[in-house]
Enzyme design. Sequence first.
Site, PDB file in Angstrom:
ATOM      1  N   HIS A 187      13.832  43.266  12.401  1.00 20.58           N
ATOM      2  CA  HIS A 187      14.300  43.657  10.958  1.00 20.58           C
ATOM      3  C   HIS A 187      15.533  43.039  10.628  1.00 20.58           C
ATOM      4  CE1 HIS A 187      11.609  47.772  11.298  1.00 20.58           C
ATOM      5  NE2 HIS A 187      11.135  46.770  10.894  1.00 20.58           N
ATOM      6  N   ARG A 207       4.883  54.380  16.952  1.00 16.51           N
ATOM      7  CA  ARG A 207       5.842  53.975  18.193  1.00 16.51           C
ATOM      8  C   ARG A 207       6.858  54.997  18.614  1.00 16.51           C
ATOM      9  NH1 ARG A 207       7.947  48.428  15.650  1.00 16.51           N
ATOM     10  NH2 ARG A 207       6.086  47.742  14.790  1.00 16.51           N
ATOM     11  N   ARG A 263       8.492  33.589   7.865  1.00 15.09           N
ATOM     12  CA  ARG A 263       9.098  34.760   8.716  1.00 15.09           C
ATOM     13  C   ARG A 263       8.455  34.535  10.180  1.00 15.09           C
ATOM     14  NH1 ARG A 263       7.308  40.927   9.628  1.00 15.09           N
ATOM     15  NH2 ARG A 263       8.714  41.433  10.560  1.00 15.09           N
ATOM     16  N   ASN A 306       4.594  35.463   4.999  1.00 15.01           N
ATOM     17  CA  ASN A 306       4.817  36.498   6.070  1.00 15.01           C
ATOM     18  C   ASN A 306       3.392  36.757   6.907  1.00 15.01           C
ATOM     19  OD1 ASN A 306       5.185  38.626   7.809  1.00 15.01           O
ATOM     20  ND2 ASN A 306       6.309  39.728   6.062  1.00 15.01           N
ATOM     21  N   GLU A 336      12.959  41.412   1.727  1.00 19.06           N
ATOM     22  CA  GLU A 336      12.872  40.306   2.905  1.00 19.06           C
ATOM     23  C   GLU A 336      12.434  38.913   2.485  1.00 19.06           C
ATOM     24  OE1 GLU A 336      11.011  43.398   5.085  1.00 19.06           O
ATOM     25  OE2 GLU A 336      11.725  42.472   6.847  1.00 19.06           O
TER      26      GLU A 336
END
Length: 370
Positions: free
Chosen positions: A168, A229, A79, A15, A352
Amino acid sequence: MKRRQTRTDLVLTINCGSSSIKYKLFSFPEEKVISKGIVEHIGEKGHNISDHHAGMEYVLDRLIDDGIDLSDITAVGHRVVHGGEEFIEPTVISPRVVKKIRSLFSLAPLHNPANLEGIIACQNILKGKLQVAVFDTAFHSTIPDYAFTYALPYEYYKKYGIRRYGFHGTSHRYVSIIASKRLKKSVSKTNLITCHLGNGCSITAVKGGCSVDTSMGFTPLEGLVMGTRCGDIDPALVLFLQEKEGLASEEIDRILNKKSGLIGISQVSNDFRELIQARARGNKLARLAIEVFKYRILKYVGAYAMVLGRVDAIVFTGGIGENVKEIRDYVGKQAKKVISGQPKIMVIPTDEELMIARHTIKLVKSRRGR
Ligand code: AMP
């Protein structure tokens, strides 16, 4: 009677962020993590790992230190954040796939270039190993057009691919599979609302194992309030701020992505633990940030309950989702009152990397079976 020996496969998951590489090495079929780590500060001043190629060499040296023979690695799963409309499945990386990931840079300028650097470094160093790309957007490819289309002039969708993509996806897919198992129901018969609440936050309506709506959009900026964010805002605010503060578009981008959300409201931190501590000390803005954060989640859960019709469970994952009971209780209390059938509230730690490794081994096996 002679027993058939099961073959052990090693799958490395990678990743890559803009200045980091996270890795995990799994053995299959046990799905056991046999090595893991992170390389940080790649390409940063004062640090000695100059680029992703050097970072990947560092990762492989760590694996050798852990006693791994690199020739034993069966495949590498990467990823990749943005797969556009093209990549809706985990995909074996070929020169055509590399070209396509590059063509998606404009849709994910912060993520896809770093992801591709990791792929290219791995291809160069681990020559001949099968490399697989697993896309964050892929799980959301089942979202219908009426949910992914923005009410903008349609030509922009055609011209630039402007639509909601969602992110996601690997996490939402993983927790929805585990949730169905826990409910002892087949995935195809389970309706879930999955809340990934970490530094980035998103929420997905999952109907029969398929994403039918999600809170992130064209970029990961839309939807829930996040660490830094803003999530949903009136788009006219961008123009208003530009004019009032005389800001260039890069500055606006920085404000919305890095200076907003929990840190923007609280002026304290984007770290939820610090916000809870500040609130306990009586900090009013920390309290407000937590309230705004919780309320936005509640609103989306309500909307997705309407989308799904029946909700078997609301699943929480990510650093905040897994650890902050207050949020689960707040959502759960209201859900019990207004959603029929009283959905279960579940905590499922996401994984993940395991999902990426599973996708990768599946492609390895399907190629072996050819
Ligand atoms: P993630 O991106 O999934 O690693 O999640 C990061 C977020 O989870 C940060 O806001 C952390 O403050 C928050 N977090 C992690 N552990 C806890 C905890 N025990 N209590 C509250 N928040 C936590």
